[in-house]
Scaffold this motif. Sequence first.
Motif, PDB file in Angstrom:
ATOM      1  N   VAL A  57       8.167  -7.751   1.002  1.00 41.76           N
ATOM      2  CA  VAL A  57       9.040  -7.437  -0.137  1.00 41.76           C
ATOM      3  C   VAL A  57       8.428  -6.312  -0.969  1.00 41.76           C
ATOM      4  O   VAL A  57       9.121  -5.366  -1.364  1.00 41.76           O
ATOM      5  N   TYR A  58       7.120  -6.404  -1.243  1.00 39.34           N
ATOM      6  CA  TYR A  58       6.442  -5.334  -1.988  1.00 39.34           C
ATOM      7  C   TYR A  58       6.622  -3.991  -1.292  1.00 39.34           C
ATOM      8  O   TYR A  58       6.883  -2.977  -1.938  1.00 39.34           O
ATOM      9  N   LEU A  59       6.455  -3.992   0.024  1.00 40.69           N
ATOM     10  CA  LEU A  59       6.520  -2.757   0.789  1.00 40.69           C
ATOM     11  C   LEU A  59       7.879  -2.084   0.663  1.00 40.69           C
ATOM     12  O   LEU A  59       7.963  -0.884   0.446  1.00 40.69           O
ATOM     13  N   PHE A  60       8.935  -2.858   0.794  1.00 43.16           N
ATOM     14  CA  PHE A  60      10.264  -2.254   0.853  1.00 43.16           C
ATOM     15  C   PHE A  60      10.999  -2.182  -0.484  1.00 43.16           C
ATOM     16  O   PHE A  60      11.778  -1.256  -0.702  1.00 43.16           O
ATOM     17  N   VAL A  61      10.793  -3.163  -1.355  1.00 45.67           N
ATOM     18  CA  VAL A  61      11.556  -3.158  -2.614  1.00 45.67           C
ATOM     19  C   VAL A  61      10.712  -3.463  -3.851  1.00 45.67           C
ATOM     20  O   VAL A  61      11.269  -3.760  -4.904  1.00 45.67           O
ATOM     21  N   LEU A 128       0.177  -1.473  -1.219  1.00 42.74           N
ATOM     22  CA  LEU A 128       1.276  -1.300  -0.270  1.00 42.74           C
ATOM     23  C   LEU A 128       2.233  -0.185  -0.707  1.00 42.74           C
ATOM     24  O   LEU A 128       2.700   0.601   0.124  1.00 42.74           O
ATOM     25  N   ILE A 129       2.493  -0.105  -1.994  1.00 44.54           N
ATOM     26  CA  ILE A 129       3.356   0.966  -2.500  1.00 44.54           C
ATOM     27  C   ILE A 129       2.697   2.324  -2.257  1.00 44.54           C
ATOM     28  O   ILE A 129       3.353   3.287  -1.852  1.00 44.54           O
ATOM     29  N   SER A 130       1.395   2.387  -2.461  1.00 45.72           N
ATOM     30  CA  SER A 130       0.661   3.634  -2.218  1.00 45.72           C
ATOM     31  C   SER A 130       0.626   3.975  -0.730  1.00 45.72           C
ATOM     32  O   SER A 130       0.789   5.138  -0.346  1.00 45.72           O
ATOM     33  N   LEU A 131       0.397   2.971   0.117  1.00 39.48           N
ATOM     34  CA  LEU A 131       0.351   3.197   1.568  1.00 39.48           C
ATOM     35  C   LEU A 131       1.691   3.707   2.095  1.00 39.48           C
ATOM     36  O   LEU A 131       1.743   4.546   2.985  1.00 39.48           O
ATOM     37  N   LYS A 132       2.776   3.210   1.525  1.00 36.65           N
ATOM     38  CA  LYS A 132       4.117   3.609   1.966  1.00 36.65           C
ATOM     39  C   LYS A 132       4.340   5.107   1.764  1.00 36.65           C
ATOM     40  O   LYS A 132       5.072   5.743   2.527  1.00 36.65           O
ATOM     41  N   ALA A 133       3.696   5.656   0.761  1.00 40.16           N
ATOM     42  CA  ALA A 133       3.851   7.089   0.490  1.00 40.16           C
ATOM     43  C   ALA A 133       3.106   7.947   1.512  1.00 40.16           C
ATOM     44  O   ALA A 133       3.392   9.136   1.647  1.00 40.16           O
ATOM     45  N   VAL A 134       2.154   7.350   2.240  1.00 38.78           N
ATOM     46  CA  VAL A 134       1.300   8.127   3.139  1.00 38.78           C
ATOM     47  C   VAL A 134       1.516   7.787   4.618  1.00 38.78           C
ATOM     48  O   VAL A 134       1.474   8.659   5.470  1.00 38.78           O
ATOM     49  N   TYR A 135       1.739   6.503   4.922  1.00 34.06           N
ATOM     50  CA  TYR A 135       1.793   6.045   6.312  1.00 34.06           C
ATOM     51  C   TYR A 135       3.201   5.609   6.712  1.00 34.06           C
ATOM     52  O   TYR A 135       4.049   5.348   5.856  1.00 34.06           O
ATOM     53  N   HIS A 136       3.415   5.463   8.018  1.00 43.44           N
ATOM     54  CA  HIS A 136       4.700   5.013   8.549  1.00 43.44           C
ATOM     55  C   HIS A 136       4.834   3.495   8.396  1.00 43.44           C
ATOM     56  O   HIS A 136       3.841   2.760   8.546  1.00 43.44           O
TER      57      HIS A 136
END
Length: 194
Positions: A57-61, A128-136
């Motif tokens: 949930v954190y990752l996507f929304v 996770l929010i930070s990782l989403k900006a950098v990784y797939h």
Amino acid sequence: MDFFSEFNFKELFSITLILFSVIDILGSIPIILNLRKKIGNVHAERITLISGILMIVYLFVGVKILQLFGVDVESFAVAGALILLIIAFEMILGREIFKHTPSADSKASSIVPLAFPIIAGAGTMTTLISLKAVYHDVNILAGIFINLILIFVVLKSSGWLERKLNPGTVEVLQKVFGLIILAIAIKLIKQNLF
């Protein structure tokens, strides 16, 4: 573009290590043992499942949910840090702050503080929010899954660990890790409040 075509072992390795260091399930062993003393059994399957759901949930929304409630990531991080602060004081001072009555549902009482904020707390969310900006996404999901397996293994073996470690060792570990958690909580508050 195909979702799985973005899979990359190098990204997966980096993400897994980053999440492992943020979640720090090995450092949480004294908290897990302390909670086992209070409520009896720690439900590894349930805690792992809820932690996994929270991370996805954190990752996507994650940002959208916080925005819906008018809360920014920094405020959420401070709230999680305050819970960690209380847990740290409990570990260091040997005083019970989180009350667990014998009639309480041990499944529910093991969710807080283990699933949130220890495993899937503010630090995990911001990571996770930070990782989403950098990784797939596929690599982040795989990294979450690998960490969930490690979390499950540690939680499931908590009874064995409790039997193997003598009470004096557990008490020393609780004090040391309580101090580390206190420092992490203060760092989170400083980073997100000032």
